[in-house]
Design an enzyme around this catalytic site. Structure first.
Site, PDB file in Angstrom:
ATOM      1  CB  CYS A  86      -0.942  -0.021   1.199  1.00  8.43           C
ATOM      2  SG  CYS A  86      -1.688   1.562   1.598  1.00  8.43           S
ATOM      3  CB  CYS A  89       0.646   3.720   7.285  1.00 10.44           C
ATOM      4  SG  CYS A  89      -1.087   4.217   7.322  1.00 10.44           S
ATOM      5  CB  CYS A 178      -7.393   0.186   6.621  1.00 14.30           C
ATOM      6  SG  CYS A 178      -6.215   1.558   6.787  1.00 14.30           S
ATOM      7  CD  GLN A 302      -9.226  19.082   8.861  1.00 12.02           C
ATOM      8  OE1 GLN A 302      -8.655  18.098   8.438  1.00 12.02           O
ATOM      9  NE2 GLN A 302      -8.735  20.302   8.729  1.00 12.02           N
ATOM     10  CE1 TYR A 331      -8.404  30.372   0.466  1.00  9.65           C
ATOM     11  CE2 TYR A 331      -7.689  31.322   2.548  1.00  9.65           C
ATOM     12  CZ  TYR A 331      -7.601  31.253   1.168  1.00  9.65           C
ATOM     13  OH  TYR A 331      -6.720  32.064   0.497  1.00  9.65           O
ATOM     14  CD  GLU A 358     -15.176  26.806   0.989  1.00  2.00           C
ATOM     15  OE1 GLU A 358     -14.928  26.364  -0.150  1.00  2.00           O
ATOM     16  OE2 GLU A 358     -14.333  26.854   1.911  1.00  2.00           O
ATOM     17  CG  ASP A 407      -7.880  25.231   7.470  1.00  4.39           C
ATOM     18  OD1 ASP A 407      -6.808  24.851   6.964  1.00  4.39           O
ATOM     19  OD2 ASP A 407      -8.707  24.442   7.967  1.00  4.39           O
ATOM     20  CB  CYS A 434      -3.380  20.701   5.235  1.00  6.17           C
ATOM     21  SG  CYS A 434      -3.753  21.436   3.627  1.00  6.17           S
TER      22      CYS A 434
END
Length: 477
Positions: A86, A89, A178, A302, A331, A358, A407, A434
């Site tokens: 995968c 991670c 998962c 989120q 945003y 937004e 954001d 982010c």
């Protein structure tokens, strides 16, 4: 898109910090095996403190998964049977304390110039249930992703394959479960593939641009048991459509919404422009920081709500809201940050005016609904507009903004937005990012525009990956 110099610098720091302690341990191993061990490659970050457990989601269906098996060897000692194939991670086998230390080192290197300029230091990274530097045993975060998705692809004899894209390819690896997704989500996604196969709904072939079923997205509430499923299809009409939608809704008793999104365009974008509800309610509901939120199928929300509460607390503390303040939430998405801040101020007896902007119309519809849900309609105003366009007009008209919360997406803000933000002269700016690389770039412009950096705090939103989010607090000089 080629990596920028700053991105390469941050990635190198993360890799070197993660590998340093491992290499010291392995003096008996060859250098080549040391170099190959533990490298962090950027693949997927997942597109937000409470101690509540993720909701226990029951899943029906025990039929054999129709997706093809993983192509890589399975490590029986690994916490994930498909970890190597995968690639999502990359640090799942690394102790959480070392993961946090690596991310801390990367953030300190990335923001070194800014911190030296402002005479501040990067705060210790806030992980899931722990802050770097805390004594004692560190947790091994699991089940924190409350949004899960799968692509679909055709297999042999009408089979419908689903799972994750194998690292660096568009070949699908089957995912029986998962460890970082909320319990039950992967079973729902695999069940959708089985039902499509049973009803002869063909999976989409991205090379030939043939077939119908492209993606599915499952979102689970954190403080509620509600689940929403979005099915992405290449066209509106499906064979046995109603039976398919009802079968999907029956996969788990907590599913309250099934939506169909139509995306017939070529490319990797998951969602198209048209969405319709084919089963249940228009939205699912969740809670953050004591606020109720309705989330529609295409609105941003989120993925890791436990860390989202932490992220928002840091931002709200940095706002230092006062009686009569005007808070602009740029945003704003579904209005989560601004409404949580307004509710917190209200609970403290502080009256403020919230202004949310937004460009996503679905997000604004959700934000208005959420303001009503939380009894904040009298002091919250939301509009669908481009954040840069709106703030430029606000600056031209000398509108009052006391606190600005931003954001932005991964690309960061725009020079025009930041210039207008400085012209508005808010007392405080909170910047949630982010993508710290683009945030670092943007912060230089804000500092040049009359602001000073009070603090910057990294938050580990997605353990076991190289992804870090940051909250920067700025004050007018």
């Amino acid at each position: 898109m080629a990596e920028s110099r700053a991105e390469r610098k941050a990635r190198r720091a993360l890799i070197e910090a993660a590998e340093g302690s491992e290499e010291k341990k392995s003096s008996k191993k060859s250098k080549s095996s040391q170099d190959a061990k533990g490298k962090v490659k950027t693949k997927r970050s997942g597109s937000r403190q409470g101690g509540d457990k993720a909701p226990h989601v029951r899943s029906k269906g025990s039929r054999k998964d129709s997706a093809q098996p993983a192509r890589k060897a399975v490590d029986p000692k690994s916490p994930c049977s498909i970890m190597k194939a995968c690639g999502g991670c990359t640090a799942l086998n690394r102790p959480y304390k070392k993961q946090l230390a690596a991310k801390q080192a990367a953030m300190e290197e990335l923001f070194a110039e800014l911190c030296e300029r402002e005479g501040v230091a990067v705060d210790p990274i806030r992980g899931m249930g722990v802050t770097l530097g805390d004594p004692g045993k560190y947790p091994a975060p699991r089940g924190f992703r409350h949004k899960a998705a799968t692509p679909f692809a055709p297999g042999k004899e009408g089979a419908v394959r689903c799972g994750f894209f194998e690292r660096g390819t568009h070949r699908i690896v089957a995912v029986p479960e998962c460890p970082v997704e909320a319990p039950g989500t992967r079973q729902i996604l695999n069940g959708i593939a089985r039902e499509a196969e049973r009803l002869h709904i063909p999976a989409f072939n991205e090379d030939k641009h043939l077939g119908l079923l492209r993606y599915a997205v499952v979102r689970c509430g954190w403080r509620t048991d509600q689940i929403m499923v979005t099915l992405v299809t290449a066209q509106r009409d499906l064979p046995h459509a109603q039976e398919f939608f009802e079968a999907v809704a029956a996969l788990d008793p907590h599913i309250v919404t099934v939506a169909q999104n139509i995306n017939g365009r070529p490319g990797n974008a998951i969602l198209g422009e048209e969405t319709r509800i084919v089963y249940g309610a228009e939205c699912m509901r969740d809670q953050l920081l004591g606020c109720e939120f309705d989330i529609s199928p295409t609105a941003f929300y989120q993925t890791n709500p436990q860390q989202t509460e932490l992220l928002y607390r840091l931002a709200i503390e940095g706002m230092d809201l006062r009686q009569g303040d005007v808070l602009m939430d740029a945003y704003c998405g579904s209005g989560t940050i601004g409404l949580c801040a307004a509710k917190d101020a209200q609970d403290k007896g502080i009256g403020i005016m919230l202004l949310g902007v937004e460009r996503n119309h679905a997000g604004i519809a959700d934000a208005r609904r959420n303001a009503e849900l939380n009894g904040l309609t009298r002091n919250a105003w939301f509009m669908a507009d481009d954040a840069t366009d709106y703030i430029l007009d606000a600056a031209d008209n000398n509108e009052r903004v006391d606190v600005l919360s931003i954001d932005p997406p991964r690309a960061g803000s725009t020079p025009e937005f930041l210039e207008a933000a400085c012209a508005l002269k808010p007392r405080r700016i909170t910047y949630i990012s982010c993508n710290p690389v683009t945030q670092e770039r943007d912060l230089h412009q804000l500092l040049d525009g009359g602001y000073r950096l009070l603090k910057i705090t990294p938050v580990d939103m997605f353990p076991h990956t190289d992804h870090t989010e940051t909250v920067a607090i700025l004050e007018r000089r």
